[in-house]
Design a protein around this motif. Structure first.
Motif, PDB file in Angstrom:
ATOM      1  N   ARG A  10      81.594 -30.103 -23.122  1.00 51.90           N
ATOM      2  CA  ARG A  10      82.272 -28.834 -23.413  1.00 51.90           C
ATOM      3  C   ARG A  10      82.565 -28.701 -24.905  1.00 51.90           C
ATOM      4  O   ARG A  10      82.448 -27.606 -25.471  1.00 51.90           O
ATOM      5  N   ARG A  63      77.380 -25.299 -21.655  1.00 47.91           N
ATOM      6  CA  ARG A  63      77.996 -24.624 -20.509  1.00 47.91           C
ATOM      7  C   ARG A  63      77.262 -24.895 -19.205  1.00 47.91           C
ATOM      8  O   ARG A  63      77.859 -25.039 -18.152  1.00 47.91           O
ATOM      9  N   THR A  84      77.880 -25.886 -11.159  1.00 53.18           N
ATOM     10  CA  THR A  84      79.277 -25.526 -10.921  1.00 53.18           C
ATOM     11  C   THR A  84      80.044 -25.472 -12.230  1.00 53.18           C
ATOM     12  O   THR A  84      79.745 -26.209 -13.167  1.00 53.18           O
ATOM     13  N   LYS A  85      81.012 -24.582 -12.289  1.00 53.10           N
ATOM     14  CA  LYS A  85      81.906 -24.511 -13.445  1.00 53.10           C
ATOM     15  C   LYS A  85      83.248 -25.152 -13.128  1.00 53.10           C
ATOM     16  O   LYS A  85      84.136 -25.203 -13.988  1.00 53.10           O
ATOM     17  N   ASP A  86      83.415 -25.603 -11.897  1.00 54.10           N
ATOM     18  CA  ASP A  86      84.621 -26.324 -11.490  1.00 54.10           C
ATOM     19  C   ASP A  86      84.559 -27.719 -12.113  1.00 54.10           C
ATOM     20  O   ASP A  86      83.708 -28.537 -11.744  1.00 54.10           O
ATOM     21  N   ARG A  87      85.459 -27.993 -13.052  1.00 52.26           N
ATOM     22  CA  ARG A  87      85.344 -29.231 -13.799  1.00 52.26           C
ATOM     23  C   ARG A  87      85.638 -30.479 -12.958  1.00 52.26           C
ATOM     24  O   ARG A  87      85.096 -31.546 -13.215  1.00 52.26           O
ATOM     25  N   LEU A  88      86.464 -30.354 -11.934  1.00 52.70           N
ATOM     26  CA  LEU A  88      86.707 -31.506 -11.060  1.00 52.70           C
ATOM     27  C   LEU A  88      85.473 -31.830 -10.226  1.00 52.70           C
ATOM     28  O   LEU A  88      85.129 -33.005 -10.036  1.00 52.70           O
ATOM     29  N   LEU A  89      84.797 -30.798  -9.736  1.00 55.20           N
ATOM     30  CA  LEU A  89      83.546 -31.031  -9.006  1.00 55.20           C
ATOM     31  C   LEU A  89      82.483 -31.594  -9.941  1.00 55.20           C
ATOM     32  O   LEU A  89      81.713 -32.480  -9.566  1.00 55.20           O
ATOM     33  N   LEU A  90      82.443 -31.058 -11.164  1.00 52.75           N
ATOM     34  CA  LEU A  90      81.491 -31.556 -12.150  1.00 52.75           C
ATOM     35  C   LEU A  90      81.772 -33.010 -12.493  1.00 52.75           C
ATOM     36  O   LEU A  90      80.854 -33.834 -12.596  1.00 52.75           O
ATOM     37  N   SER A 138      83.218 -35.224 -10.565  1.00 52.46           N
ATOM     38  CA  SER A 138      82.813 -36.032  -9.417  1.00 52.46           C
ATOM     39  C   SER A 138      81.309 -36.268  -9.418  1.00 52.46           C
ATOM     40  O   SER A 138      80.834 -37.381  -9.140  1.00 52.46           O
ATOM     41  N   LEU A 178      91.122 -30.960 -18.885  1.00 54.14           N
ATOM     42  CA  LEU A 178      90.724 -32.004 -17.938  1.00 54.14           C
ATOM     43  C   LEU A 178      91.167 -33.370 -18.437  1.00 54.14           C
ATOM     44  O   LEU A 178      91.706 -34.179 -17.672  1.00 54.14           O
ATOM     45  N   SER A 185      94.901 -33.794 -18.070  1.00 51.05           N
ATOM     46  CA  SER A 185      95.366 -33.952 -16.689  1.00 51.05           C
ATOM     47  C   SER A 185      95.469 -35.416 -16.280  1.00 51.05           C
ATOM     48  O   SER A 185      96.121 -35.744 -15.290  1.00 51.05           O
TER      49      SER A 185
END
Length: 451
Positions: A269, A274, A314-320, A322, A433, A436
């Motif tokens: 990022r 992206r 995916t743009k979901d950073r937690l899924l990314l 993982s 992220l 967190s």
């Protein structure tokens, strides 16, 4: 920041207390040769509750270092190129008991004050290094710096050519020195022997991505022009035990895999990517895979490119996160004896250039360098932190080095040294992220980041 907080006292040579066998040649492995242009710097910080006379602890450690060098004749020798009928124009170490160079220094304040205000440039003043001389036979491949803090504490700096050692055995050298200083007993003697012999079987090269990375990387002659040491900054973060555990969503994952994935996402990022991830290589110790003892002295870490099995969707950073962690896990678990031996045999049969990781983000796993025994030179010298730098073409376009955390922080806690171009580092430290995971900043570099 203050100028000249470190004052050099003298530079001397420390030799072993017992004569070595003059003229003996130590040959390098194929892993050693590909690391030739690089070097390693380590800094160990010790807090002290005891008041000493200036130079007192330096004198003691200088004497114990001489005793330690009895076990490391390859460290006290000098580089030569000699033709012996089997190898031509390849470096070897000739045993001549020339010793190691030691720098003695003083620093203002205390260790704690230093660590609250130091940056990369100043920290490297605690670990002396000299590039190879035009006459290599007079050049020391190892340097030690002892810096006493005037108001309490000690820094021990060790630097060495990556041709002779990787970070694992460099750290084992310091541990051996500590053990011999404190107890005069060596817990893990260094082992000097070749890598496993060639296989006599019908084994054929498969789709070996480790080997493919080296074939490509050994063809690179120089790092990219847009990556220079001048614009690189380093921060050091502590990730507490519960925070790393909270990030895991599958069993079998290691703290290193979790943290390497975290910084891969954040750095991607920061680079403005992206719909893709940054190129990344993992630096992994393969002593266990090659059935070698952990005390094996020499290079035994490999660089493995992470190949993503599918595009980022995916743009979901937690899924990314993982997804990236699982890809890293697949790489680390995919390393086996045959995979590494394919590389060893290819390196042995090809006239290779040194490896360069180009613009890759390089993530190095040193998390297993922790030990239940404290690394103590004296009872009142308490180790508070270790910094590790790997410099040269192998360093890539940025580094993440995962180290064990100080005792008492929990089994999953880790210290992470991150080196990136300054413009990227600013974005990484502000990434939501990363925040967190509640990392604790161990070395203050905000002044440098805000420039």
């Amino acid at each position: 920041m203050e100028e000249d907080r470190v004052r050099l006292i003298c530079k001397r040579t420390v030799v072993s207390t017992k004569p070595v066998e003059q003229g003996q040649l130590y040959r390098f492995s194929v892993f050693d040769h590909v690391m030739e242009p690089n070097h390693i710097r380590l800094v160990y910080y010790y807090q002290s509750s005891k008041t000493r006379e200036p130079g007192e602890i330096t004198k003691k450690l200088r004497e114990s270092l001489a005793y330690t060098l009895n076990c490391y004749p390859i460290v006290t020798g000098r580089l030569v190129k000699e033709t012996d009928g089997t190898e031509e124009n390849r470096w070897k170490v000739k045993s001549n008991d020339a010793g190691v160079r030691m720098v003695e220094a003083r620093a203002t304040g205390t260790v704690e004050e230093w660590r609250r205000s130091v940056n990369r440039e100043e920290e490297l003043k605690l670990v002396h290094w000299e590039d190879m001389y035009p006459l290599p036979y007079y050049w020391s491949t190892f340097y030690v710096q002892l810096t006493e803090f005037e108001s309490g504490g000690l820094a021990i700096g060790l630097s060495c050519s990556h041709l002779l050692a990787d970070p694992v055995c460099a750290m084992m050298f310091v541990r051996t020195w500590a053990d011999l200083t404190l107890t005069r007993n060596m817990m893990a003697p260094p082992l000097f022997h070749p890598l496993p012999p060639r296989r006599f079987s019908s084994h054929k090269l498969s789709n070996n991505q480790l080997l493919s990375h080296y074939i490509k990387s050994c063809s690179l002659t120089a790092p990219p022009s847009n990556v220079t040491e001048d614009n690189m900054v380093t921060i050091i973060l502590l990730f507490p035990d519960p925070m790393v555990q909270a990030g895991e969503n599958e069993s079998g994952l290691t703290a290193f895999e979790m943290l390497a994935g975290l910084f891969c996402v954040c750095v991607s990022r920061a680079k403005g990517k992206r719909n893709e991830l940054t190129d990344m290589s993992l630096c992994l110790d393969v002593r266990k895979i090659l059935r070698l003892d952990q005390s094996y002295f020499g290079n035994c870490m490999v660089y493995h490119k992470v190949h993503y099995s599918k595009p980022v969707t995916t743009k979901d950073r937690l899924l990314l996160l993982s997804y990236v962690v699982q890809e890293i896990h697949n790489v680390t678990k995919g390393l086996d004896y045959d995979t590494v031996m394919d590389l060893v045999e290819w390196l042995g049969s090809n006239n290779n250039n040194p490896i360069s990781n180009g613009s890759d983000l390089v993530c190095t796993n040193l998390e297993n360098m922790g030990n239940s025994r404290p690394m103590m030179f004296e009872e009142d010298l308490i180790l508070s932190h270790v910094s590790c730098y790997v410099e040269g073409p192998v360093a890539g376009g940025g580094q993440v080095i995962v180290l064990p955390s100080p005792s008492g922080e929990g089994p999953m806690s880790r210290v992470v040294m991150v080196t990136l171009p300054q413009r990227e580092m600013v974005k990484v430290v502000e990434d939501e992220l990363l925040q967190s995971f509640s990392p604790v900043l161990l070395m203050e570099t905000t002044k440098l980041l805000n420039q």
